[in-house]
Design an enzyme around this catalytic site. Sequence first.
Site, PDB file in Angstrom:
ATOM      1  N   TYR A   1       7.140   5.696   6.111  1.00  0.00           N
ATOM      2  CA  TYR A   1       6.596   6.592   7.137  1.00  0.00           C
ATOM      3  C   TYR A   1       6.994   8.051   6.928  1.00  0.00           C
ATOM      4  CZ  TYR A   1      10.886   5.477  10.003  1.00  0.00           C
ATOM      5  OH  TYR A   1      12.146   5.272  10.489  1.00  0.00           O
ATOM      6  N   GLU A   2       6.334   8.907   7.695  1.00  0.00           N
ATOM      7  CA  GLU A   2       6.415  10.374   7.549  1.00  0.00           C
ATOM      8  C   GLU A   2       5.988  10.813   6.153  1.00  0.00           C
ATOM      9  OE1 GLU A   2       6.506  11.563  10.244  1.00  0.00           O
ATOM     10  OE2 GLU A   2       7.420   9.921  11.331  1.00  0.00           O
TER      11      GLU A   2
END
Length: 598
Positions: free
Chosen positions: A439-440
């Site tokens: 994620y990110e």
Amino acid sequence: MPEYKAPLRDIRFAMQELLDFEGHYSKLPGAEDASADMVDAILEEAGKFASQVLSPLNQSGDKGCTLTDTGVIAPEGFKQAYAQYIEGGWPSLAQAPEFGGQGLPESLASVVAEINGSANWSWTMYPGLSHGAMTTLMTHATDALRARFLPPLVEGRWTGTMCLTEPQAGSDLALLRTRAEPSEDGSYRITGTKIFISAGEHDMSENILHIVLARLPDAPSGNKGISLFLVPRHEVNEDGSLGDPNSLGCGSLEHKMGIHGNATCVMNFDGARGFLLGEPNRGLACMFTFMNNARLFIAQQGICHAELSYQGALSYARERLQMRSLRGAVAPDKSADPIIVHPDVRRMLLTQKAFAEGGRAFSYLCAQLVDLAHGAEDPAQRQRAEERLALLIPIAKGFLTEMGVEAASLGIQVLGGHGYIAEWGMEQILRDARIAPIYEGTNGIQALDLLGRKVNGSQGALQQGFAAEVQAFIDAERGNAELGDLIGELERQLQRWNAITDRLVAEIGQDPAQLGGAAFDYLMYSGYTVLGYLWALSAVKAQQALAAGSSEEAFYKAKLSTARFYFRRILPRNEGLAATLTDSIDTLLDLPEDAFAF
């Protein structure tokens, strides 16, 4: 689950001895209150809160959140812990005084976040995302919106989220479909579905402020047609009081591998009232304020899981009796020796230690640069800090999260069969860690950003600027007889990093596909090299402390030993990466797609 204890001695070493945070704060405008005594007191209290309040909730929180007709309920104890967090004034630590903040440096809040995250990452995500929302509002909201929404967010009564991903639009936000229709009162009606929204719905705060990407009716296609909006869970009246529920809600909770204590939601926006942040069709650029903050936060996640797994593995290795040392019995009065005497167990523990402590130094270096990029008086100093962060953020996020997963896996291995059993808590650390490379921005995306936008986009200038600083350190220590082997090896790795960078910039200019083939290995080579620099610097500081007659001989000798382990047993991984970085893209692309069939 390991009982977390904040490694305050190593935190102080990284902050004060390695990176001179005291001197840094003395020159940073507005950081006058961040004296050594105050910082030390804050760290002590943060350590107590993490070990006494958050750590005991980590394993029980793995049971997950509950979706009810009235919303999402966080795991037992999470809400009470958050109330204590607010009572302690922690959300406001580094926020602007005009909105109720304490005005302390952002880097100090980052250190506190690491301590909390190591104790209980799922819980720490709730206030962590709020910090990114605060930064986004401070940077892009109008004065009226800031006055209305920031004070309760800074106080911690409200929390924040980041809403980017949609079912058809993950890393490719050009495919985003969420709509924003203008209203007569100047607000917008937001309609669409977002997925994978961390802390999207919960019972820990009075209100949740969603930072949402959406398209205006006349927006151009692609990334250039995305705008950014603030969408509260509850309407907020002009006087700041809460109004009716907004037209949004959690459609479901994701069934996921780890971080069960954090509510990962499918969020449905059905004409929800929102407010434009920044300029129309410039939302992606505005969102990078949040995303860069989040990427540094996730880089810390790698350190947090490495540290927690190391503490659990070390405790077990000291107590578990199995076999005898190959050099003869170490504990002849016992039935067998503790496994910490065995070389292979030492290999795993030292790898965890090298990644946790070296990664901590890397994270704090980035945090210090954030202070300067946002607050330095000298424009040239701000510009330099921004350039360093542009290079180092994708390396930190990608490399440190990969190392966090490796360290968490080694923690299971040290415990053997017990590591695979849930009651010990080691397997939870690995499950929680595994999301961090995803994620990110996946680590593949981080690698493309690093090599494509940052390195190739600057024609190598960003890498050259940081490399010059490392070279200056090497030149200053060239006559260091005791550490000459480390300094010499660091210079060899640095020179090869420079040469690889120059060659790749030239090759990408001839064939853009080379970017995709080399990016991930380039990121990892860069990460090992940056960590090598920080371990060499750590070794020099430890050497100086021992020469000055420090009474903490064991601590500094451990630094020297770990630095040598890193250089002799981990940094040689760069040899393989250097070889793959010379390979043609054809190795990856020659195989026809139908040849992947089974």
